[in-house]
Design a protein around this motif. Structure first.
Motif, PDB file in Angstrom:
ATOM      1  N   ASP A 199     -65.330  41.055-102.373  1.00 13.29           N
ATOM      2  CA  ASP A 199     -65.921  42.389-102.544  1.00 13.29           C
ATOM      3  C   ASP A 199     -64.979  43.267-103.352  1.00 13.29           C
ATOM      4  O   ASP A 199     -64.707  44.405-102.982  1.00 13.29           O
ATOM      5  CB  ASP A 199     -66.155  43.065-101.186  1.00 13.29           C
ATOM      6  CG  ASP A 199     -67.049  42.207-100.316  1.00 13.29           C
ATOM      7  OD1 ASP A 199     -67.923  41.544-100.880  1.00 13.29           O
ATOM      8  OD2 ASP A 199     -66.844  42.216 -99.095  1.00 13.29           O
TER       9      ASP A 199
ATOM     10  N   ARG B 237     -63.069  45.449-106.288  1.00 12.85           N
ATOM     11  CA  ARG B 237     -63.258  46.354-107.422  1.00 12.85           C
ATOM     12  C   ARG B 237     -62.421  45.802-108.557  1.00 12.85           C
ATOM     13  O   ARG B 237     -61.352  45.244-108.334  1.00 12.85           O
ATOM     14  CB  ARG B 237     -62.756  47.751-107.066  1.00 12.85           C
ATOM     15  CG  ARG B 237     -63.789  48.602-106.371  1.00 12.85           C
ATOM     16  CD  ARG B 237     -63.148  49.894-105.993  1.00 12.85           C
ATOM     17  NE  ARG B 237     -62.032  49.633-105.089  1.00 12.85           N
ATOM     18  CZ  ARG B 237     -61.925  50.217-103.891  1.00 12.85           C
ATOM     19  NH1 ARG B 237     -62.821  51.083-103.500  1.00 12.85           N
ATOM     20  NH2 ARG B 237     -60.912  49.962-103.113  1.00 12.85           N
ATOM     21  N   GLN B 238     -62.909  46.003-109.754  1.00 12.01           N
ATOM     22  CA  GLN B 238     -62.211  45.418-110.878  1.00 12.01           C
ATOM     23  C   GLN B 238     -61.702  46.493-111.835  1.00 12.01           C
ATOM     24  O   GLN B 238     -62.367  47.504-112.061  1.00 12.01           O
ATOM     25  CB  GLN B 238     -63.144  44.472-111.631  1.00 12.01           C
ATOM     26  CG  GLN B 238     -62.429  43.687-112.702  1.00 12.01           C
ATOM     27  CD  GLN B 238     -63.364  42.831-113.518  1.00 12.01           C
ATOM     28  OE1 GLN B 238     -64.577  42.877-113.318  1.00 12.01           O
ATOM     29  NE2 GLN B 238     -62.809  42.077-114.440  1.00 12.01           N
TER      30      GLN B 238
ATOM     31  N   ASP C 144     -64.289  51.141-118.249  1.00  9.62           N
ATOM     32  CA  ASP C 144     -64.727  51.617-116.950  1.00  9.62           C
ATOM     33  C   ASP C 144     -63.625  51.409-115.913  1.00  9.62           C
ATOM     34  O   ASP C 144     -63.188  50.299-115.657  1.00  9.62           O
ATOM     35  CB  ASP C 144     -65.990  50.832-116.555  1.00  9.62           C
ATOM     36  CG  ASP C 144     -66.713  51.513-115.415  1.00  9.62           C
ATOM     37  OD1 ASP C 144     -66.498  52.727-115.240  1.00  9.62           O
ATOM     38  OD2 ASP C 144     -67.462  50.821-114.699  1.00  9.62           O
TER      39      ASP C 144
ATOM     40  N   PRO D 229     -62.901  52.297-112.027  1.00  4.81           N
ATOM     41  CA  PRO D 229     -63.397  52.928-110.792  1.00  4.81           C
ATOM     42  C   PRO D 229     -62.281  53.708-110.097  1.00  4.81           C
ATOM     43  O   PRO D 229     -61.127  53.277-110.116  1.00  4.81           O
ATOM     44  CB  PRO D 229     -63.844  51.727-109.947  1.00  4.81           C
ATOM     45  CG  PRO D 229     -63.085  50.559-110.464  1.00  4.81           C
ATOM     46  CD  PRO D 229     -62.794  50.833-111.904  1.00  4.81           C
TER      47      PRO D 229
ATOM     48  N   SER E  60     -59.919  54.737-107.311  1.00  3.03           N
ATOM     49  CA  SER E  60     -59.440  54.121-106.064  1.00  3.03           C
ATOM     50  C   SER E  60     -57.936  54.303-106.017  1.00  3.03           C
ATOM     51  O   SER E  60     -57.322  54.721-106.998  1.00  3.03           O
ATOM     52  CB  SER E  60     -59.768  52.628-106.031  1.00  3.03           C
ATOM     53  OG  SER E  60     -59.083  51.952-107.049  1.00  3.03           O
TER      54      SER E  60
ATOM     55  N   PHE F 128     -58.126  42.915-109.451  1.00  2.00           N
ATOM     56  CA  PHE F 128     -59.167  42.987-108.428  1.00  2.00           C
ATOM     57  C   PHE F 128     -58.531  43.473-107.138  1.00  2.00           C
ATOM     58  O   PHE F 128     -57.465  42.987-106.755  1.00  2.00           O
ATOM     59  CB  PHE F 128     -59.775  41.606-108.186  1.00  2.00           C
ATOM     60  CG  PHE F 128     -60.426  41.010-109.393  1.00  2.00           C
ATOM     61  CD1 PHE F 128     -61.771  41.253-109.664  1.00  2.00           C
ATOM     62  CD2 PHE F 128     -59.695  40.218-110.268  1.00  2.00           C
ATOM     63  CE1 PHE F 128     -62.365  40.698-110.787  1.00  2.00           C
ATOM     64  CE2 PHE F 128     -60.284  39.664-111.387  1.00  2.00           C
ATOM     65  CZ  PHE F 128     -61.635  39.907-111.656  1.00  2.00           C
ATOM     66  N   THR F 129     -59.187  44.410-106.471  1.00  2.00           N
ATOM     67  CA  THR F 129     -58.647  44.856-105.188  1.00  2.00           C
ATOM     68  C   THR F 129     -59.725  44.818-104.127  1.00  2.00           C
ATOM     69  O   THR F 129     -60.866  45.173-104.366  1.00  2.00           O
ATOM     70  CB  THR F 129     -58.101  46.294-105.251  1.00  2.00           C
ATOM     71  OG1 THR F 129     -59.117  47.133-105.810  1.00  2.00           O
ATOM     72  CG2 THR F 129     -56.858  46.380-106.076  1.00  2.00           C
ATOM     73  N   SER F 130     -59.319  44.372-102.946  1.00  2.00           N
ATOM     74  CA  SER F 130     -60.185  44.471-101.771  1.00  2.00           C
ATOM     75  C   SER F 130     -59.447  45.373-100.796  1.00  2.00           C
ATOM     76  O   SER F 130     -58.437  45.994-101.147  1.00  2.00           O
ATOM     77  CB  SER F 130     -60.420  43.097-101.165  1.00  2.00           C
ATOM     78  OG  SER F 130     -59.215  42.607-100.628  1.00  2.00           O
TER      79      SER F 130
END
Lengths: 365, 581
Positions: free
Chosen positions: A122, A124-125, A185, A187, A189, A214-216
């Motif tokens: 899940d 975010r990139q 882009d 996001p 965070s 990538f972070t979860s």
């Protein structure tokens, strides 16, 4: 498992993943490198906090996997006589390494016992140019704390907000922040990544290409193509750096970065490394000359540099280490330094841009 | 004329007072004990001048009749026991019948009491132990004891009293501990300005009491623990490593409802937190221990602050394992140990089978390189129970830590600690191979004569950690890290205090707020000048906190909170020595 590959490529991959192999683990298998062969070869090092995977091309004859002692593998492969290296593993995990007329047989450990690197789900990139991220890490990670009793400060706060990426490091006495607008882009965070991991990432980063981040909730993954770095995130709340950076100042001066750095390095020569009772004093008697001096039981040092200054004259003590470390990572020719009296925060910025800010607090006399 | 005479009761009480009443805080403790024994659910303490001028303890307990009120000031009059056999099963806080007469003998005391439902209360005033007035009076239900001018007739004691603020700190400290002991009772402490220094709700929730006595952050980060296996029943809370302090001030042990200090319990805690807590950091802890009365002796000390366990090892082992389990149950902390267990399971069945054995033996012949390492590997495989058992893992952690260990409680223990820890588990087999002396860990530093060390031959360095030397035919192993620390320590000590300038102090990026107890606050205020000289800068922040603004600039990075709690501890224990003194 059977394959043949280039020694140079293999050594490079081993060097990369070895950074994540713990040398003193209580779990024997963590001393090893996991070797997985499918259509390529994948090497993995994992100390349960940071994991590094490196892939390389090879002539594959038979797929398979095994764990080999990291140091032993590295030492052997580095010293192999020929460029072509041949690996073979039998059903008892006995590995044969051959190169030229040299042959080794080693016993490996079953790959099933090797802990799995966490999968970042899940996620975010973010896509960031490798060169940019490398610079950002180099300009901040030195200011992170190495005191393990304060885990949050061992990390670097990565903040993405409205298209701007910021890296923040704080050790309780100083603050380094580097910002960069990122195209594409991004996001919003924020998360805290161990500075140690980022230093390893910086080592792998190149001057070209992008890195996919990538972070979860718990983990972060840096994908640099042939190399992947996965790390646990540090949980907790990071200090808000905006509330620490002062809005006003009493004095501001412009000075050559290199001259100031050399002056600090010279002044610290009279301060014994183990003796921190002494500081370096920055002082102005007029608005165009800065004097940098140190006085200890070994001797004294004094020198003067040309500056352009406005505001109040000052006379402040600093820990020279905190200045030297910051000035070293500023490539710009001139820096703008602002002061807030002998007890207030001092901020260093490159003159040309405000992408980098460094705040240090003086020593109280 | 006979030289040996019986002492008069006033003198006896005076002497007894010396044992029971050391300072105002002891008065508060004794009076609160009485209130608790009287079944009080609310206890209010107000003090003036650190309790030296006045201590007033009022409760809503059962009160006393006129006759009892008269008797209670007499020595060894007690309602709590009647014969020595009762001591075996004592459940009340007091029993010696000494406290009130002792306090009365060294103060001006006024006691007012009324039983619930009684029409009138009764008042007794005494001075230096002599009753000077006794008459009916108006009084709320319960008992109010007012102690004025403590030690007015014992100048020697009076002289040893500390500053008012420090004495008030001791009172707050003891009350906090009592409040944690009895979360079902509401405690309130007021200073002379009528300001509430301590308040616990008395809602029978230990966490609420921890919140009130320690602080919110500590209460929120508490890990519960419990042991239901008789004879040693345990329950309570221990703080996470993030809320650790540099001292043991926040460790409260309650044995059968009584707040006590116990070396054996402290050691058990110190040992059990190894590997989870950074060295010389200690958890906040409230531990309730219930153990059959006949297994403890509380009649060791007049203040009843110490006790003796008849089965020390069982107590140690119960505490040790309960705390270890509690810490292990919190995810995230023992991350290295967890996978080890998994691995143990996966390795065990595989290596037991005989097929496996035969295959490993053929392996030996094929191995060419690194045979030593490989043999080691095989030993691991053949004896997985040794290499992977959880006992072993734990002891590895201890050994790692132990090499850095300086003086700790455990050094003072008479028996080897291993024996205590290993109690319910079997000792690792390998240890039986070792010479008796080594396995029992009884090599003491006194027997190690290193005067000839300069002439020793250096053999080399092992694992980058130990320096090996040959000295007079013996092998000397020096822990490199510890030796280095020692050298630095000596270096620091030998340095002449720099007269011209104090230690430079590095200002903090963000001032650090730290909650501290009244006692600690009083102590650091007392030594403020010296602490500043050391390079710290701090200010009071409200009644129960301080803000640290700067710390000494020393060789390595300093954790401000850790460093300052060490200073606090030194101030509180008064074992502080400053270069300029």
């Amino acid at each position: 498992m059977r394959f043949e590959c280039s020694r140079t490529n293999l050594v490079e991959a081993i060097n990369t993943v070895q950074k994540a192999v713990s040398s003193r683990s209580t779990i024997p298998i963590l001393d090893g490198i996991l070797l997985e062969v499918t259509d390529r070869i994948k090497l993995t090092g994992y100390d349960l906090e940071t994991g590094i995977e490196s892939k390389l091309d090879a002539e594959i004859y038979k797929a398979g996997s095994v764990v080999i002692k990291s140091r032993l593998l590295g030492d052997i492969v580095r010293r192999l006589p020929e460029e072509a290296v041949h690996f073979d593993k039998d059903e008892n995990n006995i590995i044969t390494i051959e190169s030229g007329s040299s042959s080794f047989q080693l016993r490996g450990l079953p790959a099933e016992d090797y802990p799995k690197i966490p999968i970042v789900e899940d996620a975010r990139q973010m896509i960031v140019p490798q060169k940019t991220l490398k610079e950002m890490i180099m300009q901040t990670s030195f200011a992170a704390s190495i005191d393990e009793s304060r885990p949050i400060l061992n990390g670097i706060n990565i903040i993405s907000e409205q298209g701007t990426l910021s890296l923040v490091a704080i050790d309780g006495f100083r603050l380094a922040v580097r910002k960069e607008m990122i195209a594409g882009d991004l996001p919003d965070s924020q998360f805290i990544v161990p500075a140690r991991t980022l230093n390893e990432v910086a080592r792998v980063l190149e001057d070209e290409g992008d890195v996919n981040i990538f972070t979860s909730h718990n983990h972060i993954l840096f994908d640099m193509g042939s190399v992947l770095v996965v790390s646990r995130l540090i949980q907790g709340e990071f200090m808000n750096y905006n509330s620490i950076l002062p809005r006003n100042h009493e004095t501001s001066m412009t000075i050559s970065t290199r001259n100031l750095l050399s002056a600090f390095e010279r002044a610290s020569l009279v301060i014994r490394a183990e003796d921190r009772r002494f500081s370096v004093t920055l002082q102005t008697n007029s608005d165009d000359i800065l004097s940098i001096s140190a006085k200890t039981d070994i001797g004294t040092s004094h020198e003067e540099l040309n500056i352009a200054m406005s505001g109040k004259l000052f006379d402040i003590d600093f820990n020279p280490k905190y200045f030297i470390e910051a000035l070293k990572v500023i490539p710009d020719e001139e820096v703008l330094i602002t002061f807030n009296g002998s007890l207030g925060p001092c901020v260093i910025n490159p003159v040309e841009e405000d992408a980098f800010s460094y705040l240090v607090l003086p020593l109280r006399r | 004329m006979a030289l040996i005479k019986k002492l008069d009761p006033v003198t006896i009480n005076h002497i007894a007072a010396g044992e029971v009443v050391e300072r105002p805080a002891s008065v508060v403790k004794e009076l609160i004990d009485n209130s608790l024994d009287a079944g009080a659910t609310q206890i209010l303490v107000s003090i003036r001048n650190g309790g030296i001028s006045e201590i007033e303890v009022s409760d809503n307990g059962g009160g006393m009749t006129e006759e009892d009120a008269r008797h209670c000031l007499l020595s060894h009059f007690t309602s709590k026991i009647t014969t020595i056999d009762d001591l075996e099963t004592i459940t009340t806080m007091g029993f010696r019948g000494e406290a009130l007469p002792s306090i009365a003998s060294i103060s001006r005391l006024r006691l007012r009491t009324r039983e619930p439902g009684a029409e009138l209360g009764y008042e007794i005033k005494s001075e230096g132990g002599k009753i000077i007035a006794a008459n009916p009076c108006a009084c709320p239900e319960g008992t109010v004891v007012t102690v004025n001018d403590l030690f007015y007739n014992t100048p020697a004691r009076y002289k040893f009293l500390k500053k008012d603020s420090l004495e008030a700190g001791y009172i707050a400290d003891i009350m906090g501990k009592l409040a944690l002991t009895r979360p079902d009772v509401s405690f309130r402490l007021l200073n002379e300005a009528g300001k509430s220094i301590l308040y616990t709700p008395g809602n029978n929730d230990l966490l609420s009491a921890i919140y009130a006595v320690f602080d919110r952050k500590t209460a929120e980060g508490m890990i519960p623990f419990e042991n239901n296996q008789p004879p040693v029943l345990l329950s309570g809370y221990i703080s996470t490593p993030e809320n650790a302090r540099g001292n043991r001030a926040r460790q409260v042990f309650i044995v059968n409802g009584r707040n006590i200090n116990s070396r054996i319990l402290s050691v058990a805690i110190d040992e059990s937190i190894r590997g989870w807590f950074v060295k010389s950091r200690f958890p906040a802890l409230v531990m309730q221990i219930n153990i059959p009365q006949e297994l403890v002796d509380i009649n060791v000390h007049p203040q009843k602050s110490e006790l003796r366990f008849w089965q020390e090892k069982e107590v140690f082992s119960a505490v040790y394992h309960t705390i270890q389990n509690a810490l292990a149950s919190v995810s995230g902390i023992p991350s290295v140990l967890e996978p080890n267990k998994d691995q143990m399971q996966s390795v065990l069945p595989a290596s037991v089978g005989s097929e496996r054995k035969s295959s490993t033996s053929t392996d030996i012949s094929t191995i060419v390189v690194d045979s030593v390492d490989e043999k080691e590997q095989q030993r691991h495989e053949k004896l997985p129970d040794k290499s992977f058992s959880s006992t072993k893992t734990q002891s590895i952690l201890f050994n790692d830590e132990a090499k850095d260990k300086q003086i700790s409680y455990s050094d003072m223990l008479p028996d080897p600690l291993d024996e205590y820890i290993a109690m319910p588990l079997t000792r690792p087999e390998t240890q039986t191979d070792l010479p008796e002396q080594v396995s029992s860990g009884q090599i003491s530093l006194e027997h190690l004569d290193i005067t000839g060390i300069q002439n020793a031959r250096i053999i080399g360095v092992y694992a980058n950690t130990y320096i090996l030397l040959e000295m007079e035919g013996e092998l000397v192993i020096i822990d490199q890290h510890a030796a280095h620390e020692r050298i630095l320590f000596e270096e620091l000590l030998s340095k002449e205090p720099n007269q011209e300038r104090k230690m430079p102090s590095q200002l903090l990026l963000k001032p650090l707020k730290m909650k501290i107890t009244q006692l600690e606050l009083a102590a650091v205020t007392e030594y403020r000048e010296q602490i500043v000289q050391l390079g710290f800068d701090f200010e009071d922040f409200g009644v129960d906190s301080i803000v640290i603004r700067a710390v000494p600039e020393v060789r390595s990075e300093l954790n401000p909170e850790l460093a300052f709690s060490a200073v606090i501890e030194a101030c509180v224990n008064e074992n502080i020595k400053f270069a300029n003194e």
